[in-house]
Structures are given as C-alpha cells and as structure tokens.
Design an enzyme around this catalytic site. Structure first.
Site, PDB file in Angstrom:
ATOM      1  N   TYR A 211       0.839  -1.217   0.000  1.00 26.86           N
ATOM      2  CA  TYR A 211       0.000   0.000   0.000  1.00 26.86           C
ATOM      3  C   TYR A 211       0.862   1.251   0.000  1.00 26.86           C
ATOM      4  O   TYR A 211       0.571   2.242  -0.656  1.00 26.86           O
ATOM      5  CB  TYR A 211      -0.981  -0.032   1.173  1.00 26.86           C
ATOM      6  CG  TYR A 211      -2.139  -0.960   0.898  1.00 26.86           C
ATOM      7  CD1 TYR A 211      -2.129  -2.288   1.331  1.00 26.86           C
ATOM      8  CD2 TYR A 211      -3.221  -0.535   0.129  1.00 26.86           C
ATOM      9  CE1 TYR A 211      -3.163  -3.158   1.024  1.00 26.86           C
ATOM     10  CE2 TYR A 211      -4.260  -1.388  -0.176  1.00 26.86           C
ATOM     11  CZ  TYR A 211      -4.234  -2.697   0.261  1.00 26.86           C
ATOM     12  OH  TYR A 211      -5.259  -3.550  -0.073  1.00 26.86           O
TER      13      TYR A 211
ATOM     14  N   GLN B  24     -14.765   3.242  -7.184  1.00 23.93           N
ATOM     15  CA  GLN B  24     -14.235   2.030  -6.551  1.00 23.93           C
ATOM     16  C   GLN B  24     -12.754   2.242  -6.245  1.00 23.93           C
ATOM     17  O   GLN B  24     -12.124   1.407  -5.595  1.00 23.93           O
ATOM     18  CB  GLN B  24     -14.378   0.825  -7.474  1.00 23.93           C
ATOM     19  CG  GLN B  24     -15.804   0.506  -7.875  1.00 23.93           C
ATOM     20  CD  GLN B  24     -15.826  -0.591  -8.928  1.00 23.93           C
ATOM     21  OE1 GLN B  24     -15.758  -1.769  -8.613  1.00 23.93           O
ATOM     22  NE2 GLN B  24     -15.892  -0.172 -10.171  1.00 23.93           N
TER      23      GLN B  24
ATOM     24  N   VAL C  10      -9.239   3.832  -4.790  1.00 22.69           N
ATOM     25  CA  VAL C  10      -8.804   4.303  -3.472  1.00 22.69           C
ATOM     26  C   VAL C  10      -7.851   5.495  -3.634  1.00 22.69           C
ATOM     27  O   VAL C  10      -7.374   6.054  -2.653  1.00 22.69           O
ATOM     28  CB  VAL C  10      -8.130   3.161  -2.672  1.00 22.69           C
ATOM     29  CG1 VAL C  10      -9.172   2.090  -2.345  1.00 22.69           C
ATOM     30  CG2 VAL C  10      -6.949   2.547  -3.425  1.00 22.69           C
ATOM     31  N   ASP C  11      -7.617   5.908  -4.914  1.00 21.34           N
ATOM     32  CA  ASP C  11      -6.710   7.059  -5.099  1.00 21.34           C
ATOM     33  C   ASP C  11      -7.492   8.365  -4.910  1.00 21.34           C
ATOM     34  O   ASP C  11      -8.716   8.353  -4.780  1.00 21.34           O
ATOM     35  CB  ASP C  11      -6.037   6.987  -6.498  1.00 21.34           C
ATOM     36  CG  ASP C  11      -7.031   7.115  -7.658  1.00 21.34           C
ATOM     37  OD1 ASP C  11      -6.972   6.275  -8.581  1.00 21.34           O
ATOM     38  OD2 ASP C  11      -7.857   8.052  -7.631  1.00 21.34           O
TER      39      ASP C  11
ATOM     40  N   HIS D 151     -14.656   1.822  -1.747  1.00 22.86           N
ATOM     41  CA  HIS D 151     -13.660   0.869  -1.232  1.00 22.86           C
ATOM     42  C   HIS D 151     -12.601   1.542  -0.381  1.00 22.86           C
ATOM     43  O   HIS D 151     -11.491   1.025  -0.231  1.00 22.86           O
ATOM     44  CB  HIS D 151     -13.014   0.108  -2.404  1.00 22.86           C
ATOM     45  CG  HIS D 151     -13.997  -0.729  -3.164  1.00 22.86           C
ATOM     46  ND1 HIS D 151     -13.813  -1.119  -4.468  1.00 22.86           N
ATOM     47  CD2 HIS D 151     -15.190  -1.222  -2.784  1.00 22.86           C
ATOM     48  CE1 HIS D 151     -14.861  -1.825  -4.861  1.00 22.86           C
ATOM     49  NE2 HIS D 151     -15.720  -1.901  -3.865  1.00 22.86           N
TER      50      HIS D 151
ATOM     51  N   CYS E   5      -5.560   1.871  13.284  1.00 21.33           N
ATOM     52  CA  CYS E   5      -5.098   0.662  13.974  1.00 21.33           C
ATOM     53  C   CYS E   5      -6.020  -0.519  13.615  1.00 21.33           C
ATOM     54  O   CYS E   5      -7.251  -0.406  13.677  1.00 21.33           O
ATOM     55  CB  CYS E   5      -5.128   0.878  15.493  1.00 21.33           C
ATOM     56  SG  CYS E   5      -4.839  -0.652  16.414  1.00 21.33           S
TER      57      CYS E   5
ATOM     58  N   CYS F 133       0.260   1.020  17.003  1.00 18.10           N
ATOM     59  CA  CYS F 133      -0.736   1.938  17.558  1.00 18.10           C
ATOM     60  C   CYS F 133      -0.293   2.432  18.934  1.00 18.10           C
ATOM     61  O   CYS F 133       0.179   1.649  19.773  1.00 18.10           O
ATOM     62  CB  CYS F 133      -2.058   1.174  17.658  1.00 18.10           C
ATOM     63  SG  CYS F 133      -3.311   1.948  18.669  1.00 18.10           S
TER      64      CYS F 133
ATOM     65  N   GLY G 275     -14.380   2.745 -16.902  1.00 18.94           N
ATOM     66  CA  GLY G 275     -13.150   2.048 -16.522  1.00 18.94           C
ATOM     67  C   GLY G 275     -13.291   1.040 -15.419  1.00 18.94           C
ATOM     68  O   GLY G 275     -12.441   0.965 -14.544  1.00 18.94           O
TER      69      GLY G 275
ATOM     70  N   ASN H  97     -15.214   2.435 -21.918  1.00 21.44           N
ATOM     71  CA  ASN H  97     -14.226   1.413 -21.607  1.00 21.44           C
ATOM     72  C   ASN H  97     -13.700   0.879 -22.934  1.00 21.44           C
ATOM     73  O   ASN H  97     -14.506   0.530 -23.801  1.00 21.44           O
ATOM     74  CB  ASN H  97     -14.897   0.279 -20.812  1.00 21.44           C
ATOM     75  CG  ASN H  97     -13.903  -0.695 -20.225  1.00 21.44           C
ATOM     76  OD1 ASN H  97     -12.846  -0.960 -20.810  1.00 21.44           O
ATOM     77  ND2 ASN H  97     -14.228  -1.234 -19.056  1.00 21.44           N
TER      78      ASN H  97
END
Ligand code: BV8
Ligand code: ZN
Length: 236
Positions: A53, A87, A89-90, A105, A113, A143, A183, A209
C-alpha cells in the site's frame, strides 16, 4: 441534469496508476490481488501488505489527474448535479476538481489501527512517501493506544463496505437521469450491482471502456475508447 459517474481503476490508467491487477509487480507479482487485499494476508505478513500500500500510495502521489478526472469536474462547472461514486482508493478525482466523491472501497491516503481503530495525525501512510522509490517490505507502525499494527483505510475483500458510503452511492444511482460507467471490469460486488439500480429507475446508461466488461450489457451506449476520449466526447 442529474448525472452519476461510477468509476473503476481504468479511470486512473491514463494517469499512469496501474489498474488493480497491474499493481502486482516485483515483490507482489506472485500474488493474486484478491488474496493480498485481505485482512488474513495482512495478519500473516503485515510488512508485505503495508509495503504494497505504501508503494501504491507513493505511485499515486507522483501521478497527475488525467483529462477524464478534470472533464468530470467540468460537468459540475456547467451546472449539472454530479455524483462521483468510485471504486478507486486514489485521490485523483478530488485532485481533478471533483467534490463530494463517494469512495466505495476506502482511501489509500488514510490508515488506522487494525485492532482498535485509533488514527494518528499526521497519518503514518503519508510519512516520507516521496522517499519510496521502489516497492519494499515495510513494517507498519504500532498503535499508540494498544500496540496493534496500522492498516490502510481501504475495504479489503471479505469486508463490508462502509454503510454510509454505500447508502450515498445507492441514493446517487437511484436519482440520476444519466449514469456514466467509466473504466471498471464490473467484477467486484456489491459495486458492480449499482448500474442495474440506475437502469431499473429509467436512467440512461453510457459505458466508457476500451474493452467489454461484466456490466456492458446494461449500457444503452458503449464508447469503446479510453476514459479521457469518452469524457471529452460527452462534453462536446
Ligand atoms: C463483501 C480496495 C461481504 C483494496 C477493493 C464470489 C462471487 C461473487 C462475489 C464474491 C465471491 N467471493 C467473494 C465475493 C465478494 C467480493 C468480490 O466481489 N469478489 C470478486 C473478485 C469475485 N467482494 C467483497 O469481498 C466486498 N465485500 O462482499 O463483503 C460482507 C457483507 C457484510 C458483512 C461482511 C462482509 C469488498 C470488495 C472491495 C474489495 N476492495 N479495493 C485495494 O485497492 O487494495 S476492490 C479493487 O478491485 C479495486 O478497488 C477495484 O474496485 C477492483 C478492481 O476492479 P476495477 O476497478 O474494475 O479494475 P480492473 O482492473 O478490474 O478493471 C479495469 C477496467 O478498466 C477494465 O475493464 C479495463 O478494460 C478498463 N480500462 C483500462 N484502461 C482504461 C480503461 N477504461 C477506461 N480508460 C482506460 N484508459
Ligand atoms: Zn490500537
């Protein structure tokens, strides 16, 4: 007009951000994304998953919003009521000028934590991102409250989507007059069930797409081209 955009990893492809499946390079090339993006994978090897990640966050940080991200924001500037449901996460929709984006998402640039949910400011996911030049294992921070490992604030496979984000997405898809699906391979549930909702309520559905997807048959119109060309065509 009330327009909803439902976007997937193909939205960020022209920003050079690898699609979900293409992000499995180097250390992670032997994994299947659906196996790596899980709590079990994280618990069994926190440094491998946290490092993945962090590497993805460093790549997104260096990427720029592409004309498709900017074009979607243009619809709102023209007075349309726009809902962006992604969808991804950027943060490229936001950096391209969109507001009120619903992240089904979760988000890459946040962490908490794993055991007690405590967060930390500044967020450890952002710490020294510019120094990350290749994907490496990295032990997640512990944490302060309970010593548990920090995890990315994304929705892993097998985890429920955040209720409020899901409710916002359903409301947006139920009220739109036009749904533009950009996309996404339409394989991940329950996000992939959203286009059917809009279609059932009489929305016009357009898919952008270059290839076919699992939701193509729901579209009234299919623009078989990259996101930036398709969004530009809709703006003309
Ligand atoms: C849940 C965050 C239950 C993490 C992600 C068996 C059958 C059906 C369903 C299941 C099943 N087994 C398990 C499930 C459920 C599972 C699922 O759907 N699995 C699939 C794989 C079969 N879903 C879940 O687990 C969800 N949770 O069900 O919980 C529950 C309920 C209550 C209580 C407890 C539990 C959670 C799913 C969320 C997973 N997290 N991301 C991270 O990012 O690391 S999903 C992740 O993959 C991405 O976020 C993205 O959503 C997805 C990838 O999909 P796409 O975005 O479509 O990207 P993809 O690469 O696939 O396709 C790219 C597309 O772009 C292509 O079509 C390509 O042609 C196109 N393209 C390429 N270039 C361009 C382009 N388009 C335009 N322009 C271009 N230039
Ligand atoms: Zn904790």
């Amino acid at each position: 007009m009330r327009i909803a955009f439902l976007t997937g990893a193909g939205m960020s492809a022209e920003s050079g951000v690898p699609t979900f499946r293409d992000a499995l390079t180097g250390l992670w090339s032997r994994f299947d994304a659906t196996a790596l993006a899980t709590e079990a994978a994280f618990r069994s090897d926190p440094a491998l998953v946290w490092g993945w990640y962090r590497w993805r966050a460093a790549m997104v940080r260096r990427a720029q919003p592409n004309p498709a991200h900017v074009g979607i924001a243009e619809f709102a500037r023209r007075g349309h009521l726009v809902d962006v449901v992604t969808q991804n996460v950027d943060d490229l929709h936001e950096r391209g000028g969109a507001s009120g984006v619903t992240h089904l998402h979760g988000r890459l640039f946040a962490s908490r934590c794993l055991d007690c949910g405590t967060t930390r400011d500044p967020d450890p996911m952002l710490d020294g991102l510019d120094a990350i030049v290749e994907g490496v294992r990295e032990t997640p921070p512990a944490c302060d409250a309970c010593g548990g490992p920090f995890r990315p604030d994304v929705v892993w496979f097998g985890e429920a989507l955040p209720e409020d984000d899901w409710a916002r997405a359903v409301a947006a898809l139920e009220r739109c007059e036009l749904l533009v699906v950009v996309g996404t391979s339409g394989l991940v549930q329950p996000a992939a069930s959203l286009p059917q909702l809009a279609r059932e309520r009489g929305a016009r559905v357009i898919e952008i797409n270059p290839g076919d997807s699992a939701v193509s048959q729901l579209a009234h119109e299919r623009l078989r081209m990259p996101a930036s060309s398709g969004i530009r065509m809709l703006l003309e």
